[in-house]
Design an enzyme around this catalytic site. Structure first.
Site, PDB file in Angstrom:
ATOM      1  N   TYR A   1       0.844  -1.202   0.000  1.00  0.00           N
ATOM      2  CA  TYR A   1       0.000   0.000   0.000  1.00  0.00           C
ATOM      3  C   TYR A   1       0.875   1.246   0.000  1.00  0.00           C
ATOM      4  O   TYR A   1       2.031   1.225   0.437  1.00  0.00           O
ATOM      5  CB  TYR A   1      -0.974   0.014   1.179  1.00  0.00           C
ATOM      6  CG  TYR A   1      -0.374   0.281   2.544  1.00  0.00           C
ATOM      7  CD1 TYR A   1      -0.371   1.561   3.094  1.00  0.00           C
ATOM      8  CD2 TYR A   1       0.148  -0.755   3.312  1.00  0.00           C
ATOM      9  CE1 TYR A   1       0.145   1.809   4.354  1.00  0.00           C
ATOM     10  CE2 TYR A   1       0.667  -0.525   4.575  1.00  0.00           C
ATOM     11  CZ  TYR A   1       0.656   0.761   5.087  1.00  0.00           C
ATOM     12  OH  TYR A   1       1.169   1.002   6.338  1.00  0.00           O
TER      13      TYR A   1
ATOM     14  N   ASP B   1      -3.410   2.426  16.010  1.00  0.00           N
ATOM     15  CA  ASP B   1      -2.613   1.223  16.291  1.00  0.00           C
ATOM     16  C   ASP B   1      -1.632   1.476  17.430  1.00  0.00           C
ATOM     17  O   ASP B   1      -1.442   0.622  18.303  1.00  0.00           O
ATOM     18  CB  ASP B   1      -1.832   0.800  15.043  1.00  0.00           C
ATOM     19  CG  ASP B   1      -2.713   0.637  13.824  1.00  0.00           C
ATOM     20  OD1 ASP B   1      -3.909   0.317  13.985  1.00  0.00           O
ATOM     21  OD2 ASP B   1      -2.211   0.838  12.703  1.00  0.00           O
TER      22      ASP B   1
END
Length: 303
Positions: free
Chosen positions: A88, A258
């Site tokens: 990505y 995260d």
């Protein structure tokens, strides 16, 4: 040694360097990001492992080397000869991110294909961590296999932690995403949703509604993140809200949630109460968003 296992998809990450025409390559992914920061925060009495699938090409070999160099246990990572890890790229606009993905044939989509591998990886774990992305990349049979393995581990004493991480582009439709997310949350000891996503896809009016929905479904404890705003929590560790959190102007919001999760979990695993752990998670996230990319080197942002 106390074991933690994070389960999901690790990918090649391309992020913009200081010069717009240059790109920096690394490895990241929501559950990998949390594992990576947990490894930095916890001492040597803790083993942090990662479970995924990789290919056999150069990028996969480099990623396995990366896991080892980061101190993450990759014992249960399996290789697929006909697949490769995904990729990505992050584009930024004033600190806010957008992503382009190449992951349709990612090897990680097969991470739940072998129940015996899951069982072995989860055996004697203190904590198992997964996300909505972990669920989204799996076929329906794989999701069911993973849920059953987690149920067995939970019955044996493993704490199950679930970040809802709603990403509708990875699902066939929103209804399937919401149903699978709610089911996983109902079976978890700790759920870590982000209010903006929950409002967009579940229609929650406020963070209290998100908190109540997951608690009513059966989640043990819930901490609702809100983009740097007040954080509501409730369940087995009490009920409350943490306010007046310092605000940061982000350079790159990648891995904000995260890293919050890692800071929160590390604090609770070492004996801190929920409110104190929220402050620890927020402090780590604030450091991370001041830098480009998901994983900020120790030399750049010491913890």
């Amino acid at each position: 040694m106390t074991r933690i296992l994070s389960i999901g998809e690790a990918m090649v990450e391309l992020s913009q360097a200081d010069q717009p025409s240059l790109w920096r390559m690394g490895f990241a992914g929501d559950t990998l990001n949390t594992a990576w920061y947990l490894r930095r925060l916890l001492g040597t009495d803790w083993q942090v492992g990662y479970l995924t699938r990789v290919g056999t090409g150069d990028f996969s070999r480099r990623m396995l080397d990366f896991l080892t160099e980061a101190g993450l246990d990759a014992t249960h990572v399996r290789a697929e000869t006909d697949r490769e890890i995904g990729l990505y790229a992050i584009s930024l606009d004033g600190g806010e991110r957008s992503f382009a993905y190449w992951r349709d044939t990612s090897a990680a989509r097969r991470l739940a294909d072998q129940p015996q591998v899951l069982a072995a990886a989860l055996r004697d774990c203190r904590l198992a961590y997964l996300s909505g992305i972990t669920l989204a990349i799996l076929p329906p049979a794989g999701r069911q296999t993973l849920m059953e393995a987690l149920d067995t581990a939970r019955a044996a004493g493993t704490t199950i932690v679930f970040d809802t991480n709603l990403r509708p582009r990875l699902w066939d439709d929103t209804a399937t995403m919401c149903a699978a997310t709610q089911e996983a949350a109902n079976r978890a000891d700790l759920v870590l949703p982000s209010f903006d996503d929950e409002a967009a896809h579940f229609g929650d009016a406020d963070p209290e509604a998100t908190l109540g929905r997951y608690l009513q479904g059966g989640a043990g404890h819930v901490v609702v993140k809100d983009g740097g705003g007040p954080i509501h929590f409730g369940g087995t560790q009490g009920l409350g809200v943490v306010t007046d959190l310092p605000r940061e102007t982000p350079v790159d919001t990648t891995a904000a949630g995260d890293s919050f999760n890692a800071g929160y979990l590390a604090a609770t695993l070492t004996g801190q109460d929920c409110a104190t752990a929220i402050l620890a998670g927020h402090a780590l996230s604030a450091r991370v968003i001041r830098h480009h990319g998901a994983l900020v080197p120790q030399a750049v942002a010491p913890l």
